[in-house]
Motif scaffolding. Sequence first.
Motif, PDB file in Angstrom:
ATOM      1  N   GLN A 528       0.836  -1.209   0.000  1.00 56.28           N
ATOM      2  CA  GLN A 528       0.000   0.000   0.000  1.00 56.28           C
ATOM      3  C   GLN A 528       0.867   1.254   0.000  1.00 56.28           C
ATOM      4  O   GLN A 528       1.825   1.350   0.765  1.00 56.28           O
ATOM      5  CB  GLN A 528      -0.905   0.026   1.239  1.00 56.28           C
ATOM      6  CG  GLN A 528      -2.095  -0.887   1.108  1.00 56.28           C
ATOM      7  CD  GLN A 528      -3.181  -0.579   2.122  1.00 56.28           C
ATOM      8  OE1 GLN A 528      -2.946   0.129   3.090  1.00 56.28           O
ATOM      9  NE2 GLN A 528      -4.362  -1.117   1.914  1.00 56.28           N
ATOM     10  N   THR A 530       0.798   5.829  -0.692  1.00 54.56           N
ATOM     11  CA  THR A 530       0.007   7.048  -0.897  1.00 54.56           C
ATOM     12  C   THR A 530       0.344   7.588  -2.277  1.00 54.56           C
ATOM     13  O   THR A 530       1.507   7.859  -2.572  1.00 54.56           O
ATOM     14  CB  THR A 530       0.343   8.109   0.168  1.00 54.56           C
ATOM     15  OG1 THR A 530       0.131   7.532   1.452  1.00 54.56           O
ATOM     16  CG2 THR A 530      -0.536   9.334   0.012  1.00 54.56           C
ATOM     17  N   THR A 539      -4.617   6.756  -0.660  1.00 53.26           N
ATOM     18  CA  THR A 539      -3.905   5.486  -0.510  1.00 53.26           C
ATOM     19  C   THR A 539      -4.405   4.502  -1.565  1.00 53.26           C
ATOM     20  O   THR A 539      -5.608   4.424  -1.828  1.00 53.26           O
ATOM     21  CB  THR A 539      -4.139   4.902   0.904  1.00 53.26           C
ATOM     22  OG1 THR A 539      -3.765   5.896   1.848  1.00 53.26           O
ATOM     23  CG2 THR A 539      -3.328   3.649   1.131  1.00 53.26           C
ATOM     24  N   THR A 541      -3.659   0.389  -3.324  1.00 53.25           N
ATOM     25  CA  THR A 541      -3.030  -0.927  -3.164  1.00 53.25           C
ATOM     26  C   THR A 541      -2.459  -1.371  -4.503  1.00 53.25           C
ATOM     27  O   THR A 541      -3.067  -1.135  -5.549  1.00 53.25           O
ATOM     28  CB  THR A 541      -4.080  -1.967  -2.721  1.00 53.25           C
ATOM     29  OG1 THR A 541      -4.798  -1.432  -1.624  1.00 53.25           O
ATOM     30  CG2 THR A 541      -3.435  -3.269  -2.308  1.00 53.25           C
ATOM     31  N   GLU A 580       5.591   5.810   0.729  1.00 58.06           N
ATOM     32  CA  GLU A 580       5.145   5.106   1.924  1.00 58.06           C
ATOM     33  C   GLU A 580       6.374   4.909   2.792  1.00 58.06           C
ATOM     34  O   GLU A 580       7.234   4.099   2.474  1.00 58.06           O
ATOM     35  CB  GLU A 580       4.520   3.748   1.550  1.00 58.06           C
ATOM     36  CG  GLU A 580       4.071   2.929   2.750  1.00 58.06           C
ATOM     37  CD  GLU A 580       3.152   3.727   3.667  1.00 58.06           C
ATOM     38  OE1 GLU A 580       3.429   3.739   4.876  1.00 58.06           O
ATOM     39  OE2 GLU A 580       2.173   4.326   3.185  1.00 58.06           O
TER      40      GLU A 580
END
Length: 608
Positions: A528, A530, A539, A541, A580
Amino acid sequence: MDARVSDLFASGNGHGSGSPGVASNVKPGNGYGVASKKASAKNKKSKARFSRTFKPSNNTPYLPPEAEEGNIEYKLKLVNPTQYRFEHLATQMKWRLQEGRGEAVYQIGVEDNGMLVGLSEEDMRASLKTLHRLAEKVGADITVLREREVDYDSDIPRKIAEVLIRKVPDDQQFLDLRVAVLGNVDSGKSTLLGVLTQGELDNGRGRARLNLFRHLHEIQTGRTSSISFEILGFNSKGEVVNYSESRTAEEICESASKMITFIDLAGHHKYLKTTIFGLTSYCPDFAMLVVSANTGIAGTTREHLGLAMALKVPIFIVISKVDLCTRATVERTVRQLERVLKQPGCNKVPMVVASTDDAVTAAQQFAQSPNITPIFTLSSVSGESLDLLKVFFNIIPPLSNSKEQEELMQQLTEFQVDEIYTVPEVGTVVGGTLYSGICREGDHLVVGPTDSGQFHKLTIGSIQRNRSACRVLRAGQAATLALGNFDRSLLRKGMVMVSPEMDPTICWMFEAEIVLLFHAKTFHKGFQVTVHIGNVRQTATVEAVYGKEELRTGEKAVVLFKFIKHPEYLKVGAKVLFREGVTKGIGHVTKLLPIAQYRQSQSEDEEA
C-alpha cells in the motif's frame, strides 16, 4: 528522467557522493553567455571575465541566431523608419508580446544572425526613441535593462542595448507566475517571503514571517505546516509593488502589471505530504529552493530538489542567512550545491548570480534552458543581494507560450479543487486551479466524483484571484470560487468541477509505468502506498506488477493500482508520485479502468 535521481531521494541528509562534475560551471559575466568553448576555456585560465567590460578582441561575440517564434527580437537599428516600416514594426512587436504572453525583449544593435555589431551614441538614442513610439502605439511600457559597449578597434565607442517591453494582454488584469518555495526546515523560506512581500527587513528573530503563518502552532514553533500564498507585484516600469506602503491586496493587483504568487511549502519531514500536494496540485511555473548558508545541504533539501526534478519543475536556488557566516562558509555551501547539481542524476549547470547583469542573463537563460540553475546568495536581515532576486523575478518570462494557453482555453472547463472553506455570509468557497477552458460567474458546472462515482450540479457565484474580484477565469489561473449554499459535506480535496458536456473518466483502478526511486526491501503485489496525481492524494493498493514478481530500487515496471477509499477522476499521461515511509517512486498513468469495467470484472469474479 534518469533513474539516478534516486540518489537525491535515498538519503534525507548527508553530502552526496556523486561524481564531481558533468557540466562546466557557467560564468555569467557576459550578459549573453555565448562565447565558444575554446574561449571559455581561455577565460577560465586567465580568470578574466571579458564580459565585464564587454570588450572582446579577436573573436566576435555572438548571440544565438534569432528565432521566428518566442518573445526575443533582434534589431540592428531603428533610425527614422518610414510610415510603412513603422506599421510593420508595430505589428511585429504585437506578435512578440503575444508570444511572451505580455512580455518581449528587444536586443538593439544586434544582427539577425546574432552578431553583436553595436551602434553609435546617436543611433542608439534614435533607435530607443523609435522603440518608445512603437511601445506607445501598441500600448506597452519599455524599460532599458542594460547597455554594453562593444569595441572593434574603432575610434567611436559602439553600444548594444537590451530592452524589456511589457503590456498586460487586453483580456487579463496582470501577468501571473507561480513560484513554489522549497527547502529544509529553518532555512528561512517564510522569512524571505515575508521580507519580499512586506518590504521590511527581518530583525533576525523571525518577525518578517509572522504575517505568513495561518495557525497558532506555526507562530509558536516557527514552522510552516500548511500551504500559504503570498503575492509580490511589479508595475510596468519594473518597480516592486508590495504591502510596504500599507497597500491592500486589491491595490497591489490594480497597480501591478506582473504578479508573482509564492506558494510557501513546509520544510519539516513530518509535513512532506503537504509539500508534495503543493507541488503536484498547484502547478507551479518554477520552484525556489532555499538553503541556509550555515547548515548547507541538510534534512529535506535533497529530497525537495529530487521532487522538483521528478515533476519537471524548473528550479533555482537561494542561499539565505549569509549575514551569519563568513565568506568562506558561504563559498563552501555554494561548492557543495554545485557538486550536487552536476551529479549525473541532476545534470544541471549552476550559475552564481553576483550582479544585476548576471540576474538579467540568469532570467533569460533559465527560461530558455531548464538545465541552467541560477544560485543567489542573500540575507533577509541585512538585505544583501535582495535586489538581484527582485530583478530576476521582474524579468523571468512565463514558461508556456500563448499558443499552448489558447489551445487549453478552447477545451471544456475543468477546475481542480485544492481547498474548501466556509465563509460567513458567502457560503461554501473552493480554491484551486483552472486546468482548461474558461470559467465565468453564473456558469453551471458539475462537481465530483463522490464515493459512488456520481457528479452534483452547481452554479458559480463570484470569482476572486489574489484576493481581488475577477469576472473571467482562464486556463492555467488559480482562483477561489464562491458556490453559495452548496453543501460543503459533498466536497473534498481532489475533486474536479467540469462542464456538464464533458464525460469524465472515473476509475477505481489504473495502470502506471513507474520507476522505484528508493525502497528498503522489495515492492510487490499487496503493497500500500500514498499516490499523488495532480490534486488527487489517496492510498492505493498494488494489485499487480506486470512481468515481474517484485521490484527493487531503480527498477521500472507497469503496475496496476487500486484506490481504497473512493474513485477518482484521472487522465492518461498524468504524472504519478507515490510514497510510503522511505519508499518513493515516480511515473505516469498509462491506462485507466473506468468504473463500468471495474464493476464488470468484480461481477465476473463473484460468478467464478
